[in-house]
Design a protein around this motif. Structure first.
Motif, PDB file in Angstrom:
ATOM      1  N   ASP A  68      -5.707  -1.226  -5.344  1.00 44.54           N
ATOM      2  CA  ASP A  68      -5.120  -1.776  -4.115  1.00 44.54           C
ATOM      3  C   ASP A  68      -5.954  -2.953  -3.647  1.00 44.54           C
ATOM      4  O   ASP A  68      -7.076  -2.766  -3.189  1.00 44.54           O
ATOM      5  CB  ASP A  68      -5.090  -0.668  -3.063  1.00 44.54           C
ATOM      6  N   GLU A  70      -7.347   1.104   6.764  1.00 44.06           N
ATOM      7  CA  GLU A  70      -8.698   0.568   6.533  1.00 44.06           C
ATOM      8  C   GLU A  70      -8.774  -0.914   6.877  1.00 44.06           C
ATOM      9  O   GLU A  70      -7.818  -1.622   6.839  1.00 44.06           O
ATOM     10  CB  GLU A  70      -9.109   0.804   5.082  1.00 44.06           C
ATOM     11  N   HIS A  82     -14.821   3.383  -0.999  1.00 40.69           N
ATOM     12  CA  HIS A  82     -15.252   4.537  -0.212  1.00 40.69           C
ATOM     13  C   HIS A  82     -16.038   5.484  -1.093  1.00 40.69           C
ATOM     14  O   HIS A  82     -15.685   5.695  -2.248  1.00 40.69           O
ATOM     15  CB  HIS A  82     -14.042   5.299   0.332  1.00 40.69           C
ATOM     16  N   PHE A  83     -17.088   6.050  -0.516  1.00 44.46           N
ATOM     17  CA  PHE A  83     -17.882   7.048  -1.248  1.00 44.46           C
ATOM     18  C   PHE A  83     -18.268   8.174  -0.309  1.00 44.46           C
ATOM     19  O   PHE A  83     -18.138   8.046   0.902  1.00 44.46           O
ATOM     20  CB  PHE A  83     -19.163   6.421  -1.815  1.00 44.46           C
ATOM     21  N   VAL A  84     -18.788   9.233  -0.891  1.00 43.51           N
ATOM     22  CA  VAL A  84     -19.388  10.269  -0.054  1.00 43.51           C
ATOM     23  C   VAL A  84     -20.811   9.799   0.241  1.00 43.51           C
ATOM     24  O   VAL A  84     -21.633   9.672  -0.661  1.00 43.51           O
ATOM     25  CB  VAL A  84     -19.402  11.630  -0.768  1.00 43.51           C
ATOM     26  N   ASN A  85     -21.059   9.498   1.505  1.00 42.86           N
ATOM     27  CA  ASN A  85     -22.298   8.795   1.859  1.00 42.86           C
ATOM     28  C   ASN A  85     -23.564   9.611   1.658  1.00 42.86           C
ATOM     29  O   ASN A  85     -24.643   9.058   1.527  1.00 42.86           O
ATOM     30  CB  ASN A  85     -22.229   8.321   3.304  1.00 42.86           C
ATOM     31  N   ASN A  93     -27.938  15.115   5.140  1.00 41.47           N
ATOM     32  CA  ASN A  93     -27.705  13.703   5.414  1.00 41.47           C
ATOM     33  C   ASN A  93     -27.775  13.408   6.905  1.00 41.47           C
ATOM     34  O   ASN A  93     -27.972  12.270   7.318  1.00 41.47           O
ATOM     35  CB  ASN A  93     -26.332  13.298   4.871  1.00 41.47           C
ATOM     36  N   LEU A 136      -9.201  12.030  -5.155  1.00 43.20           N
ATOM     37  CA  LEU A 136      -9.774  12.405  -6.445  1.00 43.20           C
ATOM     38  C   LEU A 136      -9.115  13.674  -6.981  1.00 43.20           C
ATOM     39  O   LEU A 136      -9.339  14.065  -8.121  1.00 43.20           O
ATOM     40  CB  LEU A 136     -11.279  12.629  -6.314  1.00 43.20           C
ATOM     41  N   HIS A 181       0.653   4.287  -2.601  1.00 40.31           N
ATOM     42  CA  HIS A 181       0.482   5.684  -2.191  1.00 40.31           C
ATOM     43  C   HIS A 181       1.609   6.549  -2.721  1.00 40.31           C
ATOM     44  O   HIS A 181       1.397   7.719  -3.067  1.00 40.31           O
ATOM     45  CB  HIS A 181       0.385   5.789  -0.671  1.00 40.31           C
ATOM     46  N   SER A 201      -2.817   9.187   3.350  1.00 39.25           N
ATOM     47  CA  SER A 201      -2.202   7.880   3.178  1.00 39.25           C
ATOM     48  C   SER A 201      -2.440   7.003   4.402  1.00 39.25           C
ATOM     49  O   SER A 201      -2.777   5.830   4.295  1.00 39.25           O
ATOM     50  CB  SER A 201      -0.719   8.058   2.929  1.00 39.25           C
ATOM     51  N   LEU A 217     -22.584  20.041  -2.249  1.00 38.00           N
ATOM     52  CA  LEU A 217     -22.109  18.953  -1.405  1.00 38.00           C
ATOM     53  C   LEU A 217     -22.321  19.287   0.072  1.00 38.00           C
ATOM     54  O   LEU A 217     -22.759  18.434   0.848  1.00 38.00           O
ATOM     55  CB  LEU A 217     -20.618  18.702  -1.689  1.00 38.00           C
ATOM     56  N   PHE A 242      -9.828   1.402  -4.364  1.00 38.79           N
ATOM     57  CA  PHE A 242      -9.372   1.003  -3.031  1.00 38.79           C
ATOM     58  C   PHE A 242      -9.786  -0.415  -2.691  1.00 38.79           C
ATOM     59  O   PHE A 242     -10.730  -0.968  -3.264  1.00 38.79           O
ATOM     60  CB  PHE A 242      -9.932   1.951  -1.970  1.00 38.79           C
ATOM     61  N   GLN A 243      -9.079  -0.956  -1.695  1.00 39.76           N
ATOM     62  CA  GLN A 243      -9.393  -2.294  -1.214  1.00 39.76           C
ATOM     63  C   GLN A 243     -10.843  -2.361  -0.754  1.00 39.76           C
ATOM     64  O   GLN A 243     -11.584  -3.253  -1.129  1.00 39.76           O
ATOM     65  CB  GLN A 243      -8.444  -2.623  -0.066  1.00 39.76           C
ATOM     66  N   ARG A 244     -11.199  -1.370   0.095  1.00 40.22           N
ATOM     67  CA  ARG A 244     -12.607  -1.265   0.472  1.00 40.22           C
ATOM     68  C   ARG A 244     -13.149  -0.007  -0.174  1.00 40.22           C
ATOM     69  O   ARG A 244     -12.577   1.055  -0.026  1.00 40.22           O
ATOM     70  CB  ARG A 244     -12.738  -1.177   1.999  1.00 40.22           C
ATOM     71  N   ILE A 267      -7.847   5.786  -8.558  1.00 39.83           N
ATOM     72  CA  ILE A 267      -7.484   4.771  -7.566  1.00 39.83           C
ATOM     73  C   ILE A 267      -8.694   3.915  -7.206  1.00 39.83           C
ATOM     74  O   ILE A 267      -9.781   4.435  -6.949  1.00 39.83           O
ATOM     75  CB  ILE A 267      -6.923   5.412  -6.285  1.00 39.83           C
ATOM     76  N   TYR A 288     -12.824   8.682   5.783  1.00 38.89           N
ATOM     77  CA  TYR A 288     -12.549   7.969   4.532  1.00 38.89           C
ATOM     78  C   TYR A 288     -13.063   8.760   3.338  1.00 38.89           C
ATOM     79  O   TYR A 288     -12.449   8.818   2.277  1.00 38.89           O
ATOM     80  CB  TYR A 288     -13.211   6.586   4.540  1.00 38.89           C
ATOM     81  N   GLU A 289     -14.223   9.351   3.573  1.00 33.37           N
ATOM     82  CA  GLU A 289     -14.834  10.120   2.503  1.00 33.37           C
ATOM     83  C   GLU A 289     -13.989  11.353   2.180  1.00 33.37           C
ATOM     84  O   GLU A 289     -13.807  11.721   1.016  1.00 33.37           O
ATOM     85  CB  GLU A 289     -16.266  10.389   2.984  1.00 33.37           C
ATOM     86  N   ASN A 305     -21.888  11.093  -6.691  1.00 36.37           N
ATOM     87  CA  ASN A 305     -20.494  10.795  -6.379  1.00 36.37           C
ATOM     88  C   ASN A 305     -19.621  10.953  -7.612  1.00 36.37           C
ATOM     89  O   ASN A 305     -18.535  11.531  -7.558  1.00 36.37           O
ATOM     90  CB  ASN A 305     -20.367   9.368  -5.840  1.00 36.37           C
ATOM     91  N   THR A 327       0.834  -1.206   0.000  1.00 33.11           N
ATOM     92  CA  THR A 327       0.000   0.000   0.000  1.00 33.11           C
ATOM     93  C   THR A 327       0.868   1.255   0.000  1.00 33.11           C
ATOM     94  O   THR A 327       0.560   2.242  -0.663  1.00 33.11           O
ATOM     95  CB  THR A 327      -0.936  -0.022   1.217  1.00 33.11           C
ATOM     96  N   LEU A 379     -11.028  10.120   0.329  1.00 33.23           N
ATOM     97  CA  LEU A 379     -11.439   9.822  -1.051  1.00 33.23           C
ATOM     98  C   LEU A 379     -11.445  11.094  -1.890  1.00 33.23           C
ATOM     99  O   LEU A 379     -10.905  11.126  -2.998  1.00 33.23           O
ATOM    100  CB  LEU A 379     -12.835   9.194  -1.036  1.00 33.23           C
ATOM    101  N   ILE A 380     -12.057  12.137  -1.333  1.00 31.73           N
ATOM    102  CA  ILE A 380     -12.153  13.384  -2.090  1.00 31.73           C
ATOM    103  C   ILE A 380     -10.756  13.933  -2.390  1.00 31.73           C
ATOM    104  O   ILE A 380     -10.493  14.437  -3.473  1.00 31.73           O
ATOM    105  CB  ILE A 380     -13.022  14.417  -1.314  1.00 31.73           C
ATOM    106  N   MET A 437     -15.631   5.315 -10.242  1.00 32.77           N
ATOM    107  CA  MET A 437     -15.034   6.536  -9.676  1.00 32.77           C
ATOM    108  C   MET A 437     -13.597   6.705 -10.161  1.00 32.77           C
ATOM    109  O   MET A 437     -13.151   7.824 -10.430  1.00 32.77           O
ATOM    110  CB  MET A 437     -15.026   6.464  -8.136  1.00 32.77           C
TER     111      MET A 437
END
Lengths: 207, 398
Positions: free
Chosen positions: A159, B398, A89-92, B13, B306, A45, B392, B6, A85-87, A83, B298-299, A99, A41, B302-303, A147
């Motif tokens: 990853d 995770e 991720h999103f903006v929930n 949310n 991106l 990175h 990182s 957003l 990811f392994q798990r 990228i 995490y979110e 997204n 990882t 992620l951003i 994404m």
């Protein structure tokens, strides 16, 4: 063109990593295999510019990453790298579509057609307006791929995309990734401890 | 999609925790704005009615009561004074002008005031319909009386003794409406005005039906409004009257500022309470943001991967907070406007006074500034956290 040379990295001068060199021509994909804790990882990175290397050099598409400022790295990343990811991720608070729109917005792009094309390609177009926490694990994985490729990156970094999948799904995901990379003219680097993937790649290195 | 949208999505949310911070802020801002509005409206209304009145002379008693009854027509009179004595004062060389008032009767809760015609000029009253009174028992009605009781020219009004509708009525003699006044935005709007003679006659008939050999040269009035020739006299003259005569002189501006000091204390206490509520809302905002940071790390990462910069991400956090506080400010303003309407309807009912204004006070711009400040401060630490986030590390854990 992806080239690394004598890349070294250490966390707080305690854990020390030294990576073997990578040399990829354009249109070549790469599998990097290594067991846990070996710094997979970390390498990913470093390649994505999320970490700064201590010594050595990483050259992506003619740019030397260590010479870029943090702002330039952000710019470089949004234009060139996706990228997975392994798990996932999103903006929930956002739907699948939102997204993807957010990813485009960050890269100063706006193209709803592309979002639709990608989702259709990945067979999840019907999830367009679903919140991401309403998706199944497999669907999340696909949206996560979407994404990564929505901004047409030149390099897709994945990853451990298959670590929690059975043989069948594992093969599907890797085929999907390769297909997307081919279709959108991106290079693919997959980092994994999963030796099942070896047969899918012509070029692989072991850490 | 953009950072602005957003932020809204992120707020929506988490409706519950956003709503709590918002509700606290609306309450705090709303209370302060309501107090400011009421304070300014009442002060305006009071000052408006004070114009041209330097001193009031009336019977001994509470000076505040004298002012409230003679200038604002909300309290009972302190008693009557003799016309002769009042005239002696009005002839004093320090007095610029004086207006004699007789009051104590009402028609359906609206006060009937016997006054000289200068009384109407004092409030810059203009006749909208009809004419001034010529004979006894002719009255002019204020605009509000006209509107509320639907009184028109030619109507006959039977007054009642005292200041409540339930007083004993003067059945034997009625007033005749000869004119209607334009709104003057003063206390005159809620009065029924007639000549002093009318009030004297109606009470003569009433009080002395037995026909004793009273000569009626001991006429009385209720109060006298006085304007000085020079503002300097305000210091000396009232004291002279209070010490040397059995009349009472009261200075409205003193009494009103005394009154404001009295309930100013209450206003101050309430506004401290409201500021505390605002600070608590800031804390709740901060805690919500702070907690959501660990849930959303995490979110955020992620951003960043991106390609969003640290700065963009911090901006988003500050935006979220500001959006809440600014909508809190707007809702708070609405809250206070409804409050003013409510208080106004209460006052209208009990005192015939109305206050209405949707003007934005300069202090309310300060409240907007305060809301923005609260938004900034409560989001500073979360925004800094995001700014210094090690993407990182978060992604590797995770």
């Amino acid at each position: 063109m992806i080239k690394t040379k004598d890349v070294q990295f250490s966390y707080d001068n305690q854990v020390f990593f030294k990576f073997c060199d990578i040399d990829l021509k354009s249109n070549e994909n790469l599998l990097i295999v290594g067991s846990s804790g070996i710094g997979k990882t970390t390498l990913l990175h470093l390649l994505a510019g999320l970490l700064n290397l201590n010594s050595g050099s990483i050259e992506l598409f003619g740019k030397e990453l260590s010479k870029l400022s943090s702002y330039q790295l952000d710019e470089f990343r949004k234009n060139n790298i996706g990228i997975v990811f392994q798990r996932p991720h999103f903006v929930n608070s956002l739907t699948v579509k939102e997204n993807l729109q957010l990813a485009q917005y960050i890269a100063n792009k706006k193209d709803n057609n592309r979002i639709e094309t990608i989702l259709k390609n990945l067979n999840i177009f019907d999830k367009l307006n679903k919140k991401t926490n309403q998706l199944s694990q497999g669907e999340k994985q696909r949206v996560s791929i979407a994404m990564a490729i929505v901004n047409s990156p030149k390099l897709i970094l994945a990853d451990e995309p298959t670590s929690s999948l059975d043989d069948n799904n594992c093969a599907n995901v890797i085929k999907l990734l390769k297909k997307q990379a081919l279709e959108f003219e991106a290079q693919l680097i997959v980092i994994t401890h999963d030796s099942r993937l070896k047969k899918h790649f012509e070029k692989s290195i072991e850490l | 999609m953009n950072i602005f949208k957003l932020s809204i999505k992120n707020i929506l949310n988490k409706p519950l925790s956003s709503a709590i911070s918002l509700a606290l802020l609306v309450l705090g801002i709303g209370i302060i704005s309501l107090l400011l509005q009421l304070n300014s409206l009442i002060k305006n209304q009071m000052d408006n009615n004070l114009k041209g009145i330097d001193m009031v002379v009336g019977a001994k008693g509470s000076p505040l009561q004298l002012i409230l009854s003679s200038v604002y027509h909300v309290d009972s009179p302190t008693g009557n004074i003799s016309l002769d004595e009042a005239e002696k004062i009005s002839e004093n060389r320090m007095v610029g002008s004086s207006i004699k008032l007789l009051y104590g009767d009402n028609y359906k809760g609206f006060r009937i005031v016997g006054a000289e015609k200068k009384f109407i000029d004092l409030y810059k009253g203009v006749i909208k319909e009809g004419k001034e009174w010529k004979n006894s028992y002719e009255v002019l009605v204020g605009s509000k009386v006209h509107k509320k009781l639907k009184i028109n020219i030619g109507d006959e009004l039977v007054s009642s003794h005292g200041l409540r509708e339930t007083g004993e009525s003067h059945d034997d003699k009625s007033f005749k409406v000869v004119g209607i006044l334009k709104p003057s935005n003063s206390v005159m709007d809620q009065l029924i005005i007639t000549s002093p003679q009318s009030v004297w006659s109606i009470h003569d008939n009433h009080d002395h039906q037995e026909g004793d050999d009273h000569l009626h040269n001991d006429k009385e009035i209720t109060a006298m409004l006085i304007k000085f020739k020079s503002p300097m006299n305000i210091i000396q003259f009232p004291r002279q009257i209070n010490e040397n005569t059995n009349l009472q002189a009261a200075v409205p501006s003193y009494e009103i500022s005394r009154l404001f000091k009295l309930f100013g204390f209450g206003i101050e206490t309430l506004s401290y309470l409201a500021y505390i509520i605002i600070i608590v809302s800031g804390f709740s905002l901060f805690i919500n943001l702070f907690n959501s940071m660990s849930e959303r790390k995490y979110e955020m990462a992620l951003i960043r991967t991106l390609g969003a910069s640290r700065f963009q991400l911090s901006t988003m956090i500050i935006f979220e907070s500001l959006m809440l506080t600014i909508s809190g400010f707007i809702l708070g303003m609405l809250f206070s406007r409804f409050g003013v309407m409510f208080v106004s309807s209460l006052m209208e009912e009990s005192l015939n006074y109305s206050i209405n204004s949707f003007r934005i006070l300069s202090e309310e711009y300060w409240l907007l500034g305060l809301s923005v400040l609260i938004g900034f401060i409560s989001s500073t630490i979360p925004a800094l956290q995001v700014y210094n986030m090690n993407i990182s590390k978060i992604l590797a854990d995770e």
